[in-house]
Write a protein that holds these residues in place. Structure first.
Motif, PDB file in Angstrom:
ATOM      1  N   ASP A 167       1.152  -0.956   0.210  1.00 45.65           N
ATOM      2  CA  ASP A 167      -0.305   0.194  -0.406  1.00 45.65           C
ATOM      3  C   ASP A 167       0.682   1.313   0.216  1.00 45.65           C
ATOM      4  O   ASP A 167       0.467   2.062  -0.475  1.00 45.65           O
ATOM      5  CB  ASP A 167      -1.333   0.238   1.361  1.00 45.65           C
ATOM      6  CG  ASP A 167      -2.166  -0.822   1.175  1.00 45.65           C
ATOM      7  OD1 ASP A 167      -2.449  -1.162   0.307  1.00 45.65           O
ATOM      8  OD2 ASP A 167      -2.293  -1.415   2.199  1.00 45.65           O
ATOM      9  N   LYS A 176      -2.219   4.220  -5.749  1.00 47.45           N
ATOM     10  CA  LYS A 176      -3.568   4.499  -5.303  1.00 47.45           C
ATOM     11  C   LYS A 176      -2.913   5.728  -4.871  1.00 47.45           C
ATOM     12  O   LYS A 176      -2.378   6.346  -4.196  1.00 47.45           O
ATOM     13  CB  LYS A 176      -3.294   3.641  -4.518  1.00 47.45           C
ATOM     14  CG  LYS A 176      -3.469   2.285  -4.709  1.00 47.45           C
ATOM     15  CD  LYS A 176      -3.723   0.908  -3.356  1.00 47.45           C
ATOM     16  CE  LYS A 176      -4.170  -0.126  -3.519  1.00 47.45           C
ATOM     17  NZ  LYS A 176      -4.177  -0.792  -2.671  1.00 47.45           N
ATOM     18  N   THR A 177      -4.648   6.564  -4.388  1.00 47.39           N
ATOM     19  CA  THR A 177      -4.605   7.589  -3.829  1.00 47.39           C
ATOM     20  C   THR A 177      -5.000   7.426  -2.121  1.00 47.39           C
ATOM     21  O   THR A 177      -5.476   6.918  -1.573  1.00 47.39           O
ATOM     22  CB  THR A 177      -5.624   8.865  -4.160  1.00 47.39           C
ATOM     23  OG1 THR A 177      -7.182   7.808  -4.474  1.00 47.39           O
ATOM     24  CG2 THR A 177      -5.268   8.762  -5.542  1.00 47.39           C
ATOM     25  N   GLN A 198      -6.991   9.272  -1.113  1.00 56.13           N
ATOM     26  CA  GLN A 198      -8.575   8.576  -0.341  1.00 56.13           C
ATOM     27  C   GLN A 198      -8.887   7.329  -0.658  1.00 56.13           C
ATOM     28  O   GLN A 198      -9.731   7.149   0.164  1.00 56.13           O
ATOM     29  CB  GLN A 198      -9.115   9.246  -2.224  1.00 56.13           C
ATOM     30  CG  GLN A 198     -10.749   9.694  -1.956  1.00 56.13           C
ATOM     31  CD  GLN A 198     -10.924  10.233  -1.039  1.00 56.13           C
ATOM     32  OE1 GLN A 198     -10.288  11.708  -0.585  1.00 56.13           O
ATOM     33  NE2 GLN A 198     -12.763   9.974  -0.670  1.00 56.13           N
ATOM     34  N   GLN A 199      -7.679   7.037  -2.213  1.00 50.28           N
ATOM     35  CA  GLN A 199      -8.652   4.881  -1.898  1.00 50.28           C
ATOM     36  C   GLN A 199      -8.228   4.313  -0.606  1.00 50.28           C
ATOM     37  O   GLN A 199      -8.114   3.668  -0.081  1.00 50.28           O
ATOM     38  CB  GLN A 199      -7.262   4.032  -3.175  1.00 50.28           C
ATOM     39  CG  GLN A 199      -8.693   4.565  -4.329  1.00 50.28           C
ATOM     40  CD  GLN A 199      -7.778   4.518  -5.378  1.00 50.28           C
ATOM     41  OE1 GLN A 199      -5.686   4.368  -5.552  1.00 50.28           O
ATOM     42  NE2 GLN A 199      -8.215   4.146  -6.557  1.00 50.28           N
ATOM     43  N   LEU A 200      -6.822   4.853   0.185  1.00 49.33           N
ATOM     44  CA  LEU A 200      -6.020   4.697   1.479  1.00 49.33           C
ATOM     45  C   LEU A 200      -7.274   4.859   2.486  1.00 49.33           C
ATOM     46  O   LEU A 200      -6.847   3.940   4.220  1.00 49.33           O
ATOM     47  CB  LEU A 200      -4.982   4.607   1.709  1.00 49.33           C
ATOM     48  CG  LEU A 200      -4.078   4.236   0.767  1.00 49.33           C
ATOM     49  CD1 LEU A 200      -2.660   3.611  -0.025  1.00 49.33           C
ATOM     50  CD2 LEU A 200      -4.548   2.489   0.064  1.00 49.33           C
ATOM     51  N   LYS A 201      -7.738   5.199   2.410  1.00 49.43           N
ATOM     52  CA  LYS A 201      -8.558   6.194   3.979  1.00 49.43           C
ATOM     53  C   LYS A 201      -9.007   5.311   4.975  1.00 49.43           C
ATOM     54  O   LYS A 201      -9.322   6.094   6.013  1.00 49.43           O
ATOM     55  CB  LYS A 201      -9.445   7.726   3.157  1.00 49.43           C
ATOM     56  CG  LYS A 201     -11.095   7.380   2.737  1.00 49.43           C
ATOM     57  CD  LYS A 201     -11.398   8.622   2.975  1.00 49.43           C
ATOM     58  CE  LYS A 201     -12.564   8.442   2.526  1.00 49.43           C
ATOM     59  NZ  LYS A 201     -13.366   9.645   2.284  1.00 49.43           N
TER      60      LYS A 201
END
Length: 98
Positions: free
Chosen positions: A57, A66-67, A69-72
């Motif tokens: 990640d 990946k952003t 936002q995608q990992l929040k």
């Protein structure tokens, strides 16, 4: 700041990454961004995230696949955003990310 135990712990956490590229990038991030800008509370959050974040990640965040936002839902959004912005800034300047 470099004598702060929380800073030292964060630097150690960055240096123990399984993927060498993550280690190189995160050490640079710690020295250039974290050192003079993070409070003890934010350092504690960073240390917690670094102990929990999967290297894949982190690599995807650094490389832009990946952003934040995608990992929040998994990690601290604010910290991921700062890592993401730093990586983007390096790419825009034409500097090597790793």
């Amino acid at each position: 700041m470099s004598e702060n135990p929380l800073y030292k712990k964060a630097y150690f956490q960055c240096a123990r990454r399984a993927i060498l590229e993550n280690e190189v990038f995160m050490k640079k991030f710690i020295v250039e961004i974290v050192k003079d800008n993070y409070s003890d509370e934010k350092l504690e959050r960073l240390n917690e995230m670094l102990t929990k974040m999967y290297d894949n990640d982190m690599f995807d965040l650094i490389m832009g696949s990946k952003t934040a936002q995608q990992l929040k839902s998994q990690y601290d959004f604010e910290l991921c955003s700062e890592i993401e912005k730093y990586a983007i800034a390096l790419r825009e300047k034409g500097e090597a990310i790793i």
